[in-house]
Motif scaffolding. Structure first.
Motif, PDB file in Angstrom:
ATOM      1  N   SER A   1       0.832  -1.199   0.000  1.00  0.00           N
ATOM      2  CA  SER A   1       0.000   0.000   0.000  1.00  0.00           C
ATOM      3  C   SER A   1       0.872   1.257   0.000  1.00  0.00           C
ATOM      4  O   SER A   1       0.646   2.191  -0.774  1.00  0.00           O
ATOM      5  CB  SER A   1      -0.931   0.004   1.214  1.00  0.00           C
ATOM      6  N   ALA A   2       1.873   1.267   0.870  1.00  0.00           N
ATOM      7  CA  ALA A   2       2.765   2.427   0.946  1.00  0.00           C
ATOM      8  C   ALA A   2       3.479   2.658  -0.381  1.00  0.00           C
ATOM      9  O   ALA A   2       3.538   3.794  -0.881  1.00  0.00           O
ATOM     10  CB  ALA A   2       3.780   2.226   2.067  1.00  0.00           C
ATOM     11  N   LEU A   3       4.003   1.597  -0.986  1.00  0.00           N
ATOM     12  CA  LEU A   3       4.745   1.741  -2.238  1.00  0.00           C
ATOM     13  C   LEU A   3       3.834   2.193  -3.378  1.00  0.00           C
ATOM     14  O   LEU A   3       4.256   2.976  -4.246  1.00  0.00           O
ATOM     15  CB  LEU A   3       5.427   0.419  -2.590  1.00  0.00           C
ATOM     16  N   ASP A   4       2.597   1.721  -3.384  1.00  0.00           N
ATOM     17  CA  ASP A   4       1.648   2.148  -4.415  1.00  0.00           C
ATOM     18  C   ASP A   4       1.436   3.658  -4.362  1.00  0.00           C
ATOM     19  O   ASP A   4       1.374   4.329  -5.398  1.00  0.00           O
ATOM     20  CB  ASP A   4       0.306   1.439  -4.243  1.00  0.00           C
ATOM     21  N   HIS A   5       1.319   4.185  -3.161  1.00  0.00           N
ATOM     22  CA  HIS A   5       1.022   5.607  -3.035  1.00  0.00           C
ATOM     23  C   HIS A   5       2.277   6.461  -3.118  1.00  0.00           C
ATOM     24  O   HIS A   5       2.211   7.616  -3.557  1.00  0.00           O
ATOM     25  CB  HIS A   5       0.222   5.843  -1.758  1.00  0.00           C
ATOM     26  N   ILE A   6       3.403   5.902  -2.746  1.00  0.00           N
ATOM     27  CA  ILE A   6       4.665   6.588  -3.021  1.00  0.00           C
ATOM     28  C   ILE A   6       4.838   6.766  -4.528  1.00  0.00           C
ATOM     29  O   ILE A   6       5.271   7.818  -5.006  1.00  0.00           O
ATOM     30  CB  ILE A   6       5.845   5.795  -2.426  1.00  0.00           C
ATOM     31  N   ARG A   7       4.492   5.719  -5.290  1.00  0.00           N
ATOM     32  CA  ARG A   7       4.618   5.796  -6.749  1.00  0.00           C
ATOM     33  C   ARG A   7       3.804   6.955  -7.316  1.00  0.00           C
ATOM     34  O   ARG A   7       4.273   7.677  -8.208  1.00  0.00           O
ATOM     35  CB  ARG A   7       4.140   4.480  -7.380  1.00  0.00           C
ATOM     36  N   ILE A   8       2.604   7.173  -6.777  1.00  0.00           N
ATOM     37  CA  ILE A   8       1.781   8.279  -7.272  1.00  0.00           C
ATOM     38  C   ILE A   8       2.479   9.613  -7.028  1.00  0.00           C
ATOM     39  O   ILE A   8       2.547  10.471  -7.919  1.00  0.00           O
ATOM     40  CB  ILE A   8       0.390   8.265  -6.597  1.00  0.00           C
ATOM     41  N   LEU A   9       3.011   9.790  -5.827  1.00  0.00           N
ATOM     42  CA  LEU A   9       3.723  11.047  -5.530  1.00  0.00           C
ATOM     43  C   LEU A   9       4.941  11.195  -6.422  1.00  0.00           C
ATOM     44  O   LEU A   9       5.215  12.277  -6.969  1.00  0.00           O
ATOM     45  CB  LEU A   9       4.126  11.087  -4.058  1.00  0.00           C
ATOM     46  N   GLU A  10       5.712  10.116  -6.539  1.00  0.00           N
ATOM     47  CA  GLU A  10       6.927  10.161  -7.359  1.00  0.00           C
ATOM     48  C   GLU A  10       6.601  10.403  -8.827  1.00  0.00           C
ATOM     49  O   GLU A  10       7.318  11.138  -9.525  1.00  0.00           O
ATOM     50  CB  GLU A  10       7.712   8.858  -7.198  1.00  0.00           C
ATOM     51  N   ASP A  11       5.537   9.793  -9.330  1.00  0.00           N
ATOM     52  CA  ASP A  11       5.140   9.993 -10.725  1.00  0.00           C
ATOM     53  C   ASP A  11       4.805  11.453 -11.013  1.00  0.00           C
ATOM     54  O   ASP A  11       4.881  11.904 -12.166  1.00  0.00           O
ATOM     55  CB  ASP A  11       3.942   9.109 -11.083  1.00  0.00           C
ATOM     56  N   HIS A  12       4.431  12.179  -9.992  1.00  0.00           N
ATOM     57  CA  HIS A  12       4.121  13.604 -10.147  1.00  0.00           C
ATOM     58  C   HIS A  12       5.241  14.482  -9.609  1.00  0.00           C
ATOM     59  O   HIS A  12       5.045  15.657  -9.284  1.00  0.00           O
ATOM     60  CB  HIS A  12       2.790  13.934  -9.460  1.00  0.00           C
ATOM     61  N   ASP A  13       6.435  13.863  -9.511  1.00  0.00           N
ATOM     62  CA  ASP A  13       7.653  14.580  -9.131  1.00  0.00           C
ATOM     63  C   ASP A  13       7.512  15.290  -7.784  1.00  0.00           C
ATOM     64  O   ASP A  13       8.013  16.393  -7.579  1.00  0.00           O
ATOM     65  CB  ASP A  13       8.025  15.599 -10.223  1.00  0.00           C
ATOM     66  N   PHE A  14       6.800  14.628  -6.860  1.00  0.00           N
ATOM     67  CA  PHE A  14       6.645  15.180  -5.507  1.00  0.00           C
ATOM     68  C   PHE A  14       7.410  14.284  -4.548  1.00  0.00           C
ATOM     69  O   PHE A  14       7.131  13.092  -4.424  1.00  0.00           O
ATOM     70  CB  PHE A  14       5.163  15.235  -5.107  1.00  0.00           C
ATOM     71  N   ARG A  15       8.405  14.873  -3.863  1.00  0.00           N
ATOM     72  CA  ARG A  15       9.272  14.066  -2.989  1.00  0.00           C
ATOM     73  C   ARG A  15       9.308  14.569  -1.544  1.00  0.00           C
ATOM     74  O   ARG A  15      10.050  14.043  -0.718  1.00  0.00           O
ATOM     75  CB  ARG A  15      10.696  14.036  -3.556  1.00  0.00           C
ATOM     76  N   GLU A  16       8.506  15.569  -1.230  1.00  0.00           N
ATOM     77  CA  GLU A  16       8.459  16.073   0.147  1.00  0.00           C
ATOM     78  C   GLU A  16       7.446  15.250   0.941  1.00  0.00           C
ATOM     79  O   GLU A  16       6.383  15.742   1.327  1.00  0.00           O
ATOM     80  CB  GLU A  16       8.094  17.558   0.166  1.00  0.00           C
ATOM     81  N   TYR A  17       7.756  13.988   1.151  1.00  0.00           N
ATOM     82  CA  TYR A  17       6.812  13.127   1.842  1.00  0.00           C
ATOM     83  C   TYR A  17       7.520  12.221   2.838  1.00  0.00           C
ATOM     84  O   TYR A  17       8.713  11.939   2.731  1.00  0.00           O
ATOM     85  CB  TYR A  17       6.013  12.269   0.852  1.00  0.00           C
ATOM     86  N   LYS A  18       6.761  11.793   3.827  1.00  0.00           N
ATOM     87  CA  LYS A  18       7.197  10.778   4.782  1.00  0.00           C
ATOM     88  C   LYS A  18       6.093   9.732   4.861  1.00  0.00           C
ATOM     89  O   LYS A  18       4.964   9.980   4.403  1.00  0.00           O
ATOM     90  CB  LYS A  18       7.496  11.376   6.157  1.00  0.00           C
ATOM     91  N   VAL A  19       6.399   8.585   5.417  1.00  0.00           N
ATOM     92  CA  VAL A  19       5.459   7.469   5.360  1.00  0.00           C
ATOM     93  C   VAL A  19       5.352   6.795   6.724  1.00  0.00           C
ATOM     94  O   VAL A  19       6.348   6.688   7.455  1.00  0.00           O
ATOM     95  CB  VAL A  19       5.904   6.428   4.308  1.00  0.00           C
ATOM     96  N   ALA A  20       4.154   6.354   7.057  1.00  0.00           N
ATOM     97  CA  ALA A  20       3.923   5.522   8.236  1.00  0.00           C
ATOM     98  C   ALA A  20       3.181   4.268   7.805  1.00  0.00           C
ATOM     99  O   ALA A  20       2.317   4.320   6.922  1.00  0.00           O
ATOM    100  CB  ALA A  20       3.109   6.277   9.278  1.00  0.00           C
ATOM    101  N   VAL A  21       3.530   3.150   8.415  1.00  0.00           N
ATOM    102  CA  VAL A  21       2.789   1.894   8.199  1.00  0.00           C
ATOM    103  C   VAL A  21       2.401   1.364   9.583  1.00  0.00           C
ATOM    104  O   VAL A  21       3.044   0.496  10.143  1.00  0.00           O
ATOM    105  CB  VAL A  21       3.617   0.853   7.403  1.00  0.00           C
ATOM    106  N   LYS A  22       1.326   1.883  10.109  1.00  0.00           N
ATOM    107  CA  LYS A  22       0.960   1.632  11.497  1.00  0.00           C
ATOM    108  C   LYS A  22      -0.006   0.467  11.646  1.00  0.00           C
ATOM    109  O   LYS A  22      -0.808   0.174  10.766  1.00  0.00           O
ATOM    110  CB  LYS A  22       0.329   2.879  12.122  1.00  0.00           C
ATOM    111  N   ALA A  23       0.091  -0.163  12.798  1.00  0.00           N
ATOM    112  CA  ALA A  23      -0.852  -1.209  13.190  1.00  0.00           C
ATOM    113  C   ALA A  23      -0.912  -1.220  14.706  1.00  0.00           C
ATOM    114  O   ALA A  23       0.022  -0.777  15.380  1.00  0.00           O
ATOM    115  CB  ALA A  23      -0.409  -2.568  12.656  1.00  0.00           C
ATOM    116  N   SER A  24      -2.002  -1.743  15.264  1.00  0.00           N
ATOM    117  CA  SER A  24      -2.090  -1.866  16.716  1.00  0.00           C
ATOM    118  C   SER A  24      -1.352  -3.110  17.206  1.00  0.00           C
ATOM    119  O   SER A  24      -1.038  -3.223  18.386  1.00  0.00           O
ATOM    120  CB  SER A  24      -3.548  -1.909  17.176  1.00  0.00           C
TER     121      SER A  24
END
Length: 377
Positions: free
Chosen positions: A163-186
């Protein structure tokens, strides 16, 4: 004892750095501490008051939920009043992200599984770029995309990372790199495994958290195990401890995790014993009172509070200030590891508070003097 202690070394994962407002995240920047308000965001006054308490506790970045237009309408006033960057939390309606970006949010937190189509995410990217916002991709085991749940059958590390990589790809495809990522679970094991896999796959900053961790005690334990083990492995650039407690408590627990690992120090680190029949004073109540009375101290320092002379002198040698229980209501006070004087029961709390305040002033003055010398050179 050798000053080289390889068993304490933490080799931090290399990540690129982004800016969340004026706060750097990732790279060689300090690991930052975040929390989230729980007041109705539309009540700007109440939200600002809560932000002030979190700022006093040392928060670096604070998130506010923006579920409706009333919330994003209040955001501009909240952003102006806050002394730390504000992250707008967007869940179901992408237009709230557009409004929050225009209102001055430093970062937009989006949950890709909830926000909708790729076209909507594109609009959010455009708004973020136009307003100088960062983006946090917030993947959560509780809101994974349906296709991933069908593919994997249940939330698992592979699903979170995909899921994270899929949405990173969208940001990267639009040349947006000012992002951070969380993959949280309880689930601590699930979250930790997902973060390890993601850390190997990307170079962006990672936002750590064990989501829905629980109340103050249970949530602190779960978060300390999950976040602490990741930080110990060098993974993580910013943290949020999720507790069913007031947000300033999340900040304090976050700093305690960082202090325990020697990653970042703020305020007084208390070393204290669990107490027993040997104690010369009421250790439990003394520590509770001191922790409350010393919350205003921001200068890093250490204080040992030990009930008797079995371990007291040894611990005091390793701290800036120490108190060890003695007989007949008189207790030994250590300064910089050396026995300095005695204090009686009835004067102990006030005496220690004054010693800590004086030591903080001394450290701050020395630091200011060093900065002046450096500037002169």
């Amino acid at each position: 004892m050798s000053s080289i202690r390889p068993w304490r070394d933490i080799a931090r994962r290399k990540s690129r750095q982004i800016m969340v407002g004026s706060v750097p995240v990732g790279g060689d920047a300090p690991v930052t501490v975040q929390t989230m308000t729980n007041t109705p965001t539309a009540d700007a006054g109440a939200t600002i008051d809560q932000i002030r308490r979190c700022e006093d506790a040392g928060v670096d970045i604070i998130r506010v939920s923006c579920p409706d237009q009333d919330s994003t309408a209040a955001l501009k006033e909240i952003v102006r009043a806050a002394n730390v960057p504000i992250v707008a939390d967007i869940h179901f309606h992408y237009k709230r992200a557009l409004e929050a970006a225009d209102a001055g949010a430093a970062c937009l937190r989006i949950n890709p599984g909830n926000i909708g189509s790729e076209d909507r995410v594109k609009e959010v990217i455009a708004a973020a770029r136009a307003n100088g916002c960062a983006i946090r991709i917030g993947v959560n085991a509780g809101s994974l995309e349906k296709d991933l749940l069908e593919k994997y059958g249940e939330p698992c590390p592979e699903a979170l990372v995909e899921s994270a990589l899929d949405h990173i790809r969208i940001l990267e495809d639009h040349d947006f790199r000012e992002y951070k990522v969380a993959v949280k679970a309880s689930d601590v094991f699930l979250a930790v495994a997902a973060y390890h896999a993601l850390a190997d796959a990307v170079d962006c900053p990672l936002h750590l958290g064990i989501t829905e961790a629980g109340g103050l005690i249970g949530g602190t334990v779960k978060s300390s195990i999950g976040i602490g083990s990741l930080l110990w492995a060098g993974i993580g650039d910013t943290i949020r401890v999720s507790l069913s407690a007031e947000p300033e408590e999340e900040v304090r627990v976050g700093y305690e995790i960082l202090k325990a690992l020697g990653i970042r120090n703020r305020g007084v680190r208390v070393v204290s014993c669990p107490s027993c029949a040997r104690q010369g004073f009421d250790v439990i109540r003394t520590v509770q009172t001191l922790e409350e009375r010393l919350q205003h101290i921001r200068t890093p320092m250490s204080l040992s509070v030990l009930g008797c002379v079995v371990n007291g002198p040894g611990e005091a040698r390793e701290t800036d200030i120490g108190i060890t229980g003695g007989g007949q209501g008189k207790h030994m006070v250590f300064l910089s590891g050396v026995t300095d004087h005695h204090v009686r029961d009835e004067d102990m709390i006030e005496h220690i508070v004054k010693l800590v305040e004086a030591k903080a002033a001394e450290i701050e003055a020395a630091s200011a003097s060093d900065e002046t010398l450096d500037a002169a050179e």
